[in-house]
Design a protein around this motif. Structure first.
Motif, mmCIF file in Angstrom:
data_model
loop_
_atom_site.group_PDB
_atom_site.id
_atom_site.type_symbol
_atom_site.label_atom_id
_atom_site.label_comp_id
_atom_site.label_asym_id
_atom_site.label_seq_id
_atom_site.Cartn_x
_atom_site.Cartn_y
_atom_site.Cartn_z
ATOM 1 N N UNK A 11 0.828 -1.208 0.000
ATOM 2 C CA UNK A 11 0.000 0.000 0.000
ATOM 3 C C UNK A 11 0.863 1.259 0.000
ATOM 4 N N UNK A 12 0.263 2.354 -0.419
ATOM 5 C CA UNK A 12 1.004 3.605 -0.560
ATOM 6 C C UNK A 12 1.446 4.189 0.777
ATOM 7 N N UNK A 13 0.790 3.813 1.873
ATOM 8 C CA UNK A 13 1.191 4.368 3.166
ATOM 9 C C UNK A 13 2.313 3.573 3.829
ATOM 10 N N UNK A 14 2.753 2.479 3.214
ATOM 11 C CA UNK A 14 3.865 1.705 3.760
ATOM 12 C C UNK A 14 5.184 2.277 3.265
ATOM 13 N N UNK A 15 6.258 1.977 4.014
ATOM 14 C CA UNK A 15 7.568 2.554 3.736
ATOM 15 C C UNK A 15 8.512 1.508 3.143
ATOM 16 N N UNK A 16 9.242 1.911 2.107
ATOM 17 C CA UNK A 16 10.194 1.032 1.424
ATOM 18 C C UNK A 16 11.622 1.168 1.955
ATOM 19 N N UNK A 17 11.878 2.124 2.838
ATOM 20 C CA UNK A 17 13.256 2.463 3.204
ATOM 21 C C UNK A 17 14.029 1.304 3.839
ATOM 22 N N UNK A 18 13.404 0.480 4.683
ATOM 23 C CA UNK A 18 14.121 -0.646 5.296
ATOM 24 C C UNK A 18 14.555 -1.669 4.248
ATOM 25 N N UNK A 19 13.662 -1.971 3.309
ATOM 26 C CA UNK A 19 14.019 -2.909 2.244
ATOM 27 C C UNK A 19 15.148 -2.343 1.387
ATOM 28 N N UNK A 20 15.032 -1.069 1.016
ATOM 29 C CA UNK A 20 16.049 -0.445 0.171
ATOM 30 C C UNK A 20 17.410 -0.436 0.866
ATOM 31 N N UNK A 21 17.440 -0.162 2.174
ATOM 32 C CA UNK A 21 18.698 -0.171 2.935
ATOM 33 C C UNK A 21 19.306 -1.571 2.956
ATOM 34 N N UNK A 22 18.465 -2.593 3.157
ATOM 35 C CA UNK A 22 18.965 -3.980 3.180
ATOM 36 C C UNK A 22 19.504 -4.382 1.810
ATOM 37 N N UNK A 23 18.859 -3.937 0.744
ATOM 38 C CA UNK A 23 19.319 -4.270 -0.609
ATOM 39 C C UNK A 23 20.636 -3.562 -0.927
ATOM 40 N N UNK A 24 20.776 -2.316 -0.482
ATOM 41 C CA UNK A 24 22.051 -1.614 -0.680
ATOM 42 C C UNK A 24 23.171 -2.318 0.090
ATOM 43 N N UNK A 25 22.871 -2.733 1.329
ATOM 44 C CA UNK A 25 23.858 -3.445 2.147
ATOM 45 C C UNK A 25 24.253 -4.779 1.507
ATOM 46 N N UNK A 26 23.344 -5.366 0.710
ATOM 47 C CA UNK A 26 23.634 -6.635 0.031
ATOM 48 C C UNK A 26 24.430 -6.425 -1.248
ATOM 49 N N UNK A 27 24.743 -5.169 -1.578
ATOM 50 C CA UNK A 27 25.565 -4.889 -2.744
ATOM 51 C C UNK A 27 24.817 -4.504 -4.000
ATOM 52 N N UNK A 28 23.530 -4.207 -3.888
ATOM 53 C CA UNK A 28 22.744 -3.819 -5.062
ATOM 54 C C UNK A 28 23.077 -2.382 -5.458
ATOM 55 N N UNK A 29 23.441 -2.216 -6.707
ATOM 56 C CA UNK A 29 23.732 -0.879 -7.221
ATOM 57 C C UNK A 29 22.479 -0.248 -7.825
ATOM 58 N N UNK A 30 21.573 -1.080 -8.302
ATOM 59 C CA UNK A 30 20.311 -0.609 -8.860
ATOM 60 C C UNK A 30 19.188 -1.265 -8.066
ATOM 61 N N UNK A 31 18.240 -0.446 -7.611
ATOM 62 C CA UNK A 31 17.092 -0.961 -6.861
ATOM 63 C C UNK A 31 15.827 -0.412 -7.501
#
Length: 185
Positions: A11-31
């Motif tokens: 839903x639009x009121x949920x936040x993506x920031x935790x997932x995005x941080x975990x993906x960056x920490x896993x070495x993702x350059x593009x999310x």
């Protein structure tokens, strides 16, 4: 070999920031991230773009398998497509390795539980609607067309279905449906 991340919330009121941080920490350059339901792949444009972009040797990274799909069929289709193209799948919070039999079995179990959770949520929602209807609280969507006004225009103003439809900016078939086909000339 590159790591590409996919993040999703329902839903639009949920936040993506935790997932995005975990993906960056896993070495993702593009999310690629989106706020869409995971029960179907239709309309998930960010996922479609990412799946089209992946090349042999790349790794698709998600935080959990239910972020990728909540339907066993969608999950299996995505995993099959990735495998055929030589793309690996990894989940940061779950030990998923599609290259081994145990990893594939674990992936399938996670998919089953994701779909099961979606089905349970749908059942609870329907039960809630039934209970609200029984209490007289839930009456459904309000009618978009004023049926009494259609009948009044037909009986008092002597307007035909086409004229009523034009005046009320509705479809002629709706007028016929409200008046009953047998009574309309």
């Amino acid at each position: 070999m590159s790591f590409y991340g996919y993040a999703r919330v329902s839903t639009t009121d949920q936040d993506l920031s935790l997932q995005e941080a975990a993906l960056r920490a896993a070495g993702c350059t593009v999310i690629r991230a989106e706020k869409k339901s995971g029960s179907r792949r239709d309309g998930r444009t960010e996922l479609a773009i990412l799946l089209e972009f992946l090349r042999p040797g790349d790794t698709l990274v998600v935080t959990r398998i239910d972020r990728l799909a909540r339907s066993m069929k969608d999950l299996q289709d995505i995993v099959y497509d990735l495998k055929e193209r030589g793309v690996a799948l990894r989940a940061t919070e779950q030990p998923v390795d599609t290259a081994t039999a145990a990893g594939k079995a674990f992936l399938d179990m996670l998919g089953v539980f994701a779909e099961f959770e979606t089905n349970l949520r749908r059942e609870r929602q329907l039960e809630g609607i039934q209970a609200a209807k029984a209490r007289g609280v839930y009456t459904g969507r309000k009618p978009a067309i004023d049926a009494e006004e259609v009948r009044r225009l037909y009986a008092e103003e002597k307007l035909g279905p086409a004229a009523i439809a034009k005046q009320m900016k509705i479809g002629r078939a709706s007028v016929y449906r409200l008046l009953g086909n047998a009574n309309v000339a």
